[in-house]
Design a protein around this motif. Structure first.
Motif, PDB file in Angstrom:
ATOM      1  N   ASN A 190       0.808  -1.224   0.000  1.00  0.00           N
ATOM      2  CA  ASN A 190       0.000   0.000   0.000  1.00  0.00           C
ATOM      3  C   ASN A 190       0.838   1.270   0.000  1.00  0.00           C
ATOM      4  OD1 ASN A 190       0.995   0.088   2.584  1.00  0.00           O
ATOM      5  ND2 ASN A 190      -1.000   0.050   3.609  1.00  0.00           N
ATOM      6  N   GLY A 191       2.161   1.147   0.005  1.00  0.00           N
ATOM      7  CA  GLY A 191       3.038   2.298  -0.066  1.00  0.00           C
ATOM      8  C   GLY A 191       3.370   2.949   1.262  1.00  0.00           C
ATOM      9  N   ASP A 192       2.802   2.472   2.368  1.00  0.00           N
ATOM     10  CA  ASP A 192       2.991   3.131   3.659  1.00  0.00           C
ATOM     11  C   ASP A 192       4.426   3.069   4.166  1.00  0.00           C
ATOM     12  OD1 ASP A 192       0.350   3.775   3.674  1.00  0.00           O
ATOM     13  OD2 ASP A 192      -0.224   2.449   5.321  1.00  0.00           O
ATOM     14  N   TYR A 193       5.114   1.945   3.897  1.00  0.00           N
ATOM     15  CA  TYR A 193       6.453   1.742   4.448  1.00  0.00           C
ATOM     16  C   TYR A 193       7.457   1.394   3.354  1.00  0.00           C
ATOM     17  CZ  TYR A 193       3.902   1.158   8.872  1.00  0.00           C
ATOM     18  OH  TYR A 193       3.087   1.341   9.951  1.00  0.00           O
ATOM     19  N   SER A 194       8.723   1.706   3.636  1.00  0.00           N
ATOM     20  CA  SER A 194       9.844   1.210   2.836  1.00  0.00           C
ATOM     21  C   SER A 194      10.889   0.658   3.783  1.00  0.00           C
ATOM     22  CB  SER A 194      10.474   2.320   1.987  1.00  0.00           C
ATOM     23  OG  SER A 194       9.674   2.658   0.877  1.00  0.00           O
ATOM     24  N   ILE A 195      11.504  -0.455   3.396  1.00  0.00           N
ATOM     25  CA  ILE A 195      12.650  -0.985   4.118  1.00  0.00           C
ATOM     26  C   ILE A 195      13.857  -0.898   3.191  1.00  0.00           C
ATOM     27  CG2 ILE A 195      12.041  -3.370   3.513  1.00  0.00           C
ATOM     28  CD1 ILE A 195      13.403  -4.229   6.144  1.00  0.00           C
ATOM     29  N   ILE A 196      14.959  -0.373   3.710  1.00  0.00           N
ATOM     30  CA  ILE A 196      16.142  -0.077   2.908  1.00  0.00           C
ATOM     31  C   ILE A 196      17.357  -0.726   3.547  1.00  0.00           C
ATOM     32  CG2 ILE A 196      17.492   1.755   1.806  1.00  0.00           C
ATOM     33  CD1 ILE A 196      14.536   1.990   1.171  1.00  0.00           C
ATOM     34  N   SER A 197      18.238  -1.298   2.731  1.00  0.00           N
ATOM     35  CA  SER A 197      19.540  -1.776   3.189  1.00  0.00           C
ATOM     36  C   SER A 197      20.608  -0.948   2.492  1.00  0.00           C
ATOM     37  CB  SER A 197      19.724  -3.257   2.847  1.00  0.00           C
ATOM     38  OG  SER A 197      21.042  -3.678   3.139  1.00  0.00           O
ATOM     39  N   SER A 198      21.480  -0.323   3.296  1.00  0.00           N
ATOM     40  CA  SER A 198      22.534   0.515   2.718  1.00  0.00           C
ATOM     41  C   SER A 198      23.783   0.463   3.587  1.00  0.00           C
ATOM     42  CB  SER A 198      22.063   1.963   2.570  1.00  0.00           C
ATOM     43  OG  SER A 198      21.819   2.538   3.837  1.00  0.00           O
ATOM     44  N   ILE A 199      24.894   0.870   3.023  1.00  0.00           N
ATOM     45  CA  ILE A 199      26.175   0.743   3.713  1.00  0.00           C
ATOM     46  C   ILE A 199      26.285   1.681   4.919  1.00  0.00           C
ATOM     47  CG2 ILE A 199      27.364   2.414   2.216  1.00  0.00           C
ATOM     48  CD1 ILE A 199      29.855   0.566   2.467  1.00  0.00           C
ATOM     49  N   HIS A 200      25.684   2.865   4.841  1.00  0.00           N
ATOM     50  CA  HIS A 200      25.836   3.840   5.910  1.00  0.00           C
ATOM     51  C   HIS A 200      24.772   3.717   7.001  1.00  0.00           C
ATOM     52  CE1 HIS A 200      29.090   5.952   3.971  1.00  0.00           C
ATOM     53  NE2 HIS A 200      28.382   6.029   2.852  1.00  0.00           N
ATOM     54  N   HIS A 201      23.610   3.183   6.647  1.00  0.00           N
ATOM     55  CA  HIS A 201      22.489   3.176   7.590  1.00  0.00           C
ATOM     56  C   HIS A 201      22.081   1.772   8.038  1.00  0.00           C
ATOM     57  CE1 HIS A 201      22.180   7.315   6.266  1.00  0.00           C
ATOM     58  NE2 HIS A 201      21.996   6.917   5.028  1.00  0.00           N
ATOM     59  N   GLY A 202      22.755   0.734   7.554  1.00  0.00           N
ATOM     60  CA  GLY A 202      22.311  -0.623   7.873  1.00  0.00           C
ATOM     61  C   GLY A 202      20.928  -0.854   7.303  1.00  0.00           C
ATOM     62  N   ARG A 212       4.485   7.954   4.472  1.00  0.00           N
ATOM     63  CA  ARG A 212       3.445   8.980   4.460  1.00  0.00           C
ATOM     64  C   ARG A 212       3.904  10.260   5.158  1.00  0.00           C
ATOM     65  NH1 ARG A 212       0.061   7.385   0.477  1.00  0.00           N
ATOM     66  NH2 ARG A 212      -0.187   5.121   0.589  1.00  0.00           N
ATOM     67  N   ASN A 213       4.799  10.095   6.142  1.00  0.00           N
ATOM     68  CA  ASN A 213       5.291  11.242   6.892  1.00  0.00           C
ATOM     69  C   ASN A 213       6.778  11.490   6.669  1.00  0.00           C
ATOM     70  OD1 ASN A 213       2.784  11.852   8.506  1.00  0.00           O
ATOM     71  ND2 ASN A 213       3.128   9.735   9.156  1.00  0.00           N
ATOM     72  N   ASN A 214       7.366  10.744   5.729  1.00  0.00           N
ATOM     73  CA  ASN A 214       8.801  10.829   5.451  1.00  0.00           C
ATOM     74  C   ASN A 214       9.605  10.790   6.757  1.00  0.00           C
ATOM     75  OD1 ASN A 214      11.108  11.044   3.828  1.00  0.00           O
ATOM     76  ND2 ASN A 214      11.173  13.261   4.077  1.00  0.00           N
ATOM     77  N   LYS A 215       9.349   9.752   7.558  1.00  0.00           N
ATOM     78  CA  LYS A 215       9.942   9.644   8.885  1.00  0.00           C
ATOM     79  C   LYS A 215      10.684   8.322   9.029  1.00  0.00           C
ATOM     80  CE  LYS A 215       8.660   9.548  13.785  1.00  0.00           C
ATOM     81  NZ  LYS A 215       7.513   9.577  14.735  1.00  0.00           N
ATOM     82  N   LEU A 216      11.924   8.382   9.507  1.00  0.00           N
ATOM     83  CA  LEU A 216      12.691   7.180   9.815  1.00  0.00           C
ATOM     84  C   LEU A 216      12.165   6.579  11.115  1.00  0.00           C
ATOM     85  CD1 LEU A 216      15.091   5.256   9.304  1.00  0.00           C
ATOM     86  CD2 LEU A 216      16.520   6.889  10.560  1.00  0.00           C
ATOM     87  N   LEU A 217      11.686   5.336  11.055  1.00  0.00           N
ATOM     88  CA  LEU A 217      11.092   4.694  12.223  1.00  0.00           C
ATOM     89  C   LEU A 217      12.108   3.879  13.029  1.00  0.00           C
ATOM     90  CD1 LEU A 217       7.710   3.461  10.678  1.00  0.00           C
ATOM     91  CD2 LEU A 217       8.110   5.486  12.104  1.00  0.00           C
TER      92      LEU A 217
END
Length: 331
Positions: free
Chosen positions: A47-59, A66-71
């Motif tokens: 539904n687009g509410d969340y994204s999960i990301i894997s990256s070198i700097h942020h793990g 929806r709120n552009n907020k890191l949870l």
């Protein structure tokens, strides 16, 4: 004004309008940075509410889109350099999953708590999925084996179903059906309770992608060349074949949207394409934004989905969440 001059002017105006429309479709309505130097893996919830990301700097990072907020930010045990190359969000938005080559972890999306780490020692993980309620996990391995686990009861079903490396697997929302495809040019639809093979699909080339429609009515199966097929699982017959002119198209992401009427695909050369499921014809496409410092100027589309019914959201290796305009005529 003569009719010839009038029609020439009208034709020029039409061409100009089309050119402007095409150029505007390559510009996102909004762009948010989720990884400062790009991402190893990413997935947007259905539904687009969340994204999960894997990256070198942020793990591992979970974002409220929806709120552009890191949870939350997570890490696997005993991992100094982030080597997580697969991330998933369950269809109910209750659980997240992250995997390296030899382990996977389950996370509670609401609380951010870890729900368990699991080691896989016999053969590297090639692809992994989680059911809607987070109870079942399915993973495919380099050795051709597919494993289905009931995390509640501990039941484990191992299916040495492929004779070569697995490339892609998918699990139905209820965890009862599996799709798997591999280098042996075959894909299988099978029952995870009985281990019964329901349907076998044979291709001329290696199967690179498999994907269920959310209600289990369709399956998308593609090989490494031009066979990109949508199967009607209720009838067992081929519904349509994607119609494109390229010699081959290897997809990096696939998702059915709009109640199974349309298909969104992404590839390794920045392109998202919307397809009609019934006909296999393309309806609209977008080009994601690469990072300025990237050479060559490209990006892999990791995930895309329908956003608010009238837009498309995407995550790519550039580390951006981008929101794209959807032509009303394509709905």
């Amino acid at each position: 004004m003569s009719l010839n001059i009038y029609f020439k002017s009208l034709f020029s105006l039409l061409i100009l309008t089309l050119v402007i429309s095409c150029s505007e479709s390559d510009q996102p309505l909004k762009r948010y940075e989720h990884a400062v130097e790009g991402a190893f893996a990413a997935e947007i919830s259905q539904n687009g509410d969340y994204s999960i990301i894997s990256s070198i700097h942020h793990g591992l990072s979970l974002w409220d889109n929806r709120n552009n907020k890191l949870l939350f930010q997570w890490r696997h045990h005993n991992v100094q350099d982030n080597d997580i190359y697969i991330v998933r969000i369950s269809a109910s938005n209750s659980h997240a999953l992250s995997a390296s080559r030899h382990e996977f972890a389950i996370w509670d999306i609401k609380s951010g708590q870890s729900l368990g780490f699991y080691k896989v020692s016999d053969s590297p993980i090639r692809d992994i999925r989680i059911s809607a309620n987070g109870r079942y996990v399915l993973y495919g391995q380099v050795n051709g084996k597919v494993v289905h686990i009931d995390l509640q009861t501990g039941r484990r079903l191992e299916m040495p179903i492929h004779t070569e490396k697995i490339n892609s697997i998918d699990l139905s929302a209820n965890g009862l059906y599996a799709l798997s495809g591999g280098n042996d040019h075959r894909a299988f639809l099978w029952n995870t309770k009985t281990a019964q093979i329901i349907q076998e699909f044979n291709f001329e080339h290696r199967v690179s992608m498999v994907k269920f429609e959310a209600q289990g009515r369709y399956a998308f199966i593609a090989d490494t060349q031009k066979a990109s097929q949508i199967w009607n699982l209720e009838t067992g017959k081929l519904q349509s074949t994607l119609n494109y002119t390229a010699r081959q198209s290897i997809f990096s992401s696939v998702r059915f949207i709009n109640d199974g009427k349309q298909l969104l695909t992404g590839n390794g050369t920045k392109t998202i394409t919307l397809w009609d499921v019934k006909t296999g014809l393309s309806r609209q496409s977008w080009t994601v934004t690469p990072r300025k410092e990237t050479r060559p100027k490209t990006a892999v589309v990791y995930s895309a989905t329908l956003w608010d019914g009238d837009k498309i959201a995407s995550e790519s290796s550039a580390g951006f969440l981008e929101i794209w305009p959807l032509d009303p005529l394509t709905k």
